[in-house]
Design an enzyme around this catalytic site. Structure first.
Site, PDB file in Angstrom:
ATOM      1  N   CYS A   1      48.396  17.294  -5.525  1.00 46.17           N
ATOM      2  CA  CYS A   1      48.908  16.062  -4.912  1.00 46.17           C
ATOM      3  C   CYS A   1      50.263  15.652  -5.472  1.00 46.17           C
ATOM      4  O   CYS A   1      50.891  14.718  -4.981  1.00 46.17           O
ATOM      5  CB  CYS A   1      47.894  14.936  -5.104  1.00 46.17           C
ATOM      6  SG  CYS A   1      47.607  14.548  -6.847  1.00 46.17           S
TER       7      CYS A   1
ATOM      8  N   HIS B   1      18.649  27.886   2.762  1.00 44.45           N
ATOM      9  CA  HIS B   1      18.891  27.320   1.424  1.00 44.45           C
ATOM     10  C   HIS B   1      17.808  27.734   0.433  1.00 44.45           C
ATOM     11  O   HIS B   1      18.080  27.868  -0.767  1.00 44.45           O
ATOM     12  CB  HIS B   1      19.075  25.797   1.468  1.00 44.45           C
ATOM     13  CG  HIS B   1      17.870  24.997   1.795  1.00 44.45           C
ATOM     14  ND1 HIS B   1      17.515  24.657   3.086  1.00 44.45           N
ATOM     15  CD2 HIS B   1      16.917  24.448   0.994  1.00 44.45           C
ATOM     16  CE1 HIS B   1      16.423  23.920   3.069  1.00 44.45           C
ATOM     17  NE2 HIS B   1      16.031  23.789   1.807  1.00 44.45           N
TER      18      HIS B   1
END
Length: 204
Positions: A177, A91
């Site tokens: 959705c 990271h």
């Protein structure tokens, strides 16, 4: 860490190139990741790396991104055992590498994590480690009622005013959705164009 997945910013950065880090999170809009990567890499002197949360990997085929010439990094690539002081930390190396960061899509969950400073996966660890001078763009993507939730407004306020990321979108459309309303990620071509305009990229 296998050699093919070892990442050191100093050797991965290329002089004169724009280094774009795309972060995908758990929204169905992650399906657009291969398109964003492929279109960015059609421009001259651009390198792209992708960091994906586990839930975002449900929505796209990693091999499609890899075919374009980018790599996909996940939590499993971060700490692989046998770490010694001085070894590269993924990271940190990714944040050293990036000229700009696109969080596209940014789910409600990841938005909340950013606003509260959590860093419990590779994506949020990269974001917590970023220099404040790194241009970072947030492209929210969630159900309309999730977007209209009062906590979302507060999280967006913190991200804009405290963390100083630029929030772009969402837009209104038919959602995955089945609902119709505000909450869809900014169109993927517009996301690419934002990078093109900022860094004056040219097609190859």
């Amino acid at each position: 860490m296998p050699l093919t997945k070892r990442f050191v910013a100093e050797s991965e950065r290329k002089e004169g190139f724009t280094h774009v880090l795309l972060i995908t999170t758990g929204s169905v809009a992650s399906i657009k990741a291969p398109l964003i990567v492929a279109e960015l890499l059609r421009h001259d002197k651009v390198k792209v790396e992708v960091v994906s949360t586990k839930s975002s990997l449900v929505f796209f085929d990693v091999t499609e991104v890899e075919k374009s010439g980018a790599r996909v990094w996940t939590d499993e690539d971060e700490w692989t055992g046998g770490f010694k002081i001085g070894d590269p930390i993924l990271h940190i190396e990714l944040r050293r590498w990036a000229d700009t960061v696109l969080i596209a899509p940014c789910s409600a969950n990841t938005l909340a994590k950013i606003a509260h400073g959590l860093c419990d996966n590779l994506a949020t660890s990269v974001l917590r480690a970023l220099a404040p001078t790194t241009p970072t763009y947030v492209f929210p993507a969630m159900n309309t009622l999730m977007y209209e939730h009062p906590l979302t407004a507060e999280h967006l306020r913190v991200v804009r005013e405290v963390v100083k990321y630029e929030v772009v979108g969402p837009i209104g459309k038919n959602l995955a959705c089945g609902d119709v309303g505000l909450g869809a990620m900014t169109e993927w071509r517009d996301i690419v164009q934002l990078v093109v305009d900022r860094f004056h990229l040219r097609k190859m």
